[in-house]
Design an enzyme around this catalytic site. Structure first.
Site, PDB file in Angstrom:
ATOM      1  N   PHE A 119       0.834  -1.195   0.000  1.00  0.00           N
ATOM      2  CA  PHE A 119       0.000   0.000   0.000  1.00  0.00           C
ATOM      3  C   PHE A 119       0.868   1.243   0.000  1.00  0.00           C
ATOM      4  CE2 PHE A 119       0.811  -1.056   4.404  1.00  0.00           C
ATOM      5  CZ  PHE A 119       1.049   0.164   5.014  1.00  0.00           C
ATOM      6  N   CYS A 120       0.273   2.349  -0.449  1.00  0.00           N
ATOM      7  CA  CYS A 120       0.930   3.652  -0.436  1.00  0.00           C
ATOM      8  C   CYS A 120      -0.149   4.717  -0.304  1.00  0.00           C
ATOM      9  CB  CYS A 120       1.789   3.855  -1.687  1.00  0.00           C
ATOM     10  SG  CYS A 120       0.855   3.754  -3.231  1.00  0.00           S
ATOM     11  N   THR A 121       0.206   5.972  -0.459  1.00  0.00           N
ATOM     12  CA  THR A 121      -0.735   7.053  -0.182  1.00  0.00           C
ATOM     13  C   THR A 121      -1.942   7.041  -1.116  1.00  0.00           C
ATOM     14  OG1 THR A 121       1.136   8.409   0.533  1.00  0.00           O
ATOM     15  CG2 THR A 121      -0.954   9.539   0.155  1.00  0.00           C
ATOM     16  N   ILE A 173      -4.114   4.567   0.711  1.00  0.00           N
ATOM     17  CA  ILE A 173      -4.541   4.854   2.080  1.00  0.00           C
ATOM     18  C   ILE A 173      -5.684   5.867   2.092  1.00  0.00           C
ATOM     19  CG2 ILE A 173      -3.802   5.747   4.324  1.00  0.00           C
ATOM     20  CD1 ILE A 173      -0.884   4.993   3.344  1.00  0.00           C
TER      21      ILE A 173
END
Length: 282
Positions: free
Chosen positions: A187-189, A216
């Protein structure tokens, strides 16, 4: 601010990206620039053979025209766009740059447009990461991870995204020594870094690779706090600095000396002792 940018708000802000195959990204630059200047749009767009990435702001009608133009480009009908508003123009001018990559990984010839991991909707994310056979990896940099992440996530401890491949290679060797090939969830922003990191993981021979669709931010927007496995704030690369559940303002501000995110109540003390480098604690 250039004369092409209207002085009065509010403005619509669009953060966008799409991995696509552009044979000649330079040829796309002039039409995009002309449209943006005509519509009073400012911000930054990056073009590369692998696609387009950027954040822009302008009048709502102008942004709509720009998004329609980009979605008409080869492979861009599924353009990922996140909208917000700003009371004043957040950018001084329009910059369109042609780069080797739209997000820098320096991992050779990847093709995230076709080889990225499986998208997982926010509503299904908790079940995936609760699986004991799933390794959960935060692909963001250490200063981002330091103010918030998912419960149980591995922090690669990277300073730059381009450090990620070397770290992942070490993890892959460890897993091979253990005789394991688990599911991998990343996952990332907002999703763009995961497109490339999951493509890299698949290139290294991992078959079950997943990533959080919309990143996220989409998770915090859609999943109630009572059901969430997120802890802390999510760092943002804009004036908000950080957000939490429901995309409400977070509890961090930026140090004006080193640019690091620091809890708001500790900011004065941090600034007083800050040497201007990145040796800090959130």
């Amino acid at each position: 601010m250039t004369p092409d940018v209207p002085p009065d708000g509010p403005f619509q802000v669009a953060a966008l990206y799409r991995f696509a195959r552009f044979d000649d990204p330079e040829a796309l630059r002039a039409p995009l620039r002309a449209l943006c200047l005509e519509e009073g749009i400012a911000g930054t767009l990056l073009l590369a053979r692998e696609g387009i990435n950027g954040t822009v702001a302008g009048p709502e009608a102008g942004i709509a025209r720009l998004i329609a133009h980009i979605r008409a480009l080869p492979g861009c009908d599924g353009l990922d766009v996140k909208y917000s508003t700003a009371p004043a123009m957040p950018f001084g001018k329009m910059k369109i740059r042609v780069k080797p990559e739209i997000v820098t990984l320096r991992a050779g010839d990847l093709d995230p447009a076709v080889n990225a991991g499986v998208h997982v909707e926010p509503r299904d994310w908790n079940a995936l990461i609760a699986d004991p056979d799933t390794i959960l990896i935060d692909t963001r940099n250490s200063y981002e991870v330091g103010i918030g992440t998912f419960d149980g996530a591995i922090d690669p401890g990277t300073k730059f995204f381009s450090d990620f491949p070397a770290w992942f290679d070490g993890l892959a060797r460890d897993l091979e020594t253990q005789g394991r090939k688990p599911k991998i969830a990343m996952f990332c922003t907002g999703g763009i870094r995961c497109e490339k990191s999951t493509a890299y993981a698949k290139q290294q021979g991992f078959d079950e690779v997943y990533h959080l669709k919309g990143g996220i931010l989409k998770y915090l927007e859609e999943v109630p706090a009572s059901e969430s496995r997120w802890q802390g704030d999510c760092f943002l690369f804009d004036e908000r600095v950080a957000v939490t559940h429901g995309l409400a303002p977070g509890e961090h501000a930026l140090c004006r000396k080193c640019g690091s995110p620091v809890r708001t109540e500790a900011l004065d003390g941090h600034v007083a002792g800050c040497t201007g480098n990145d040796d800090w604690q959130a």
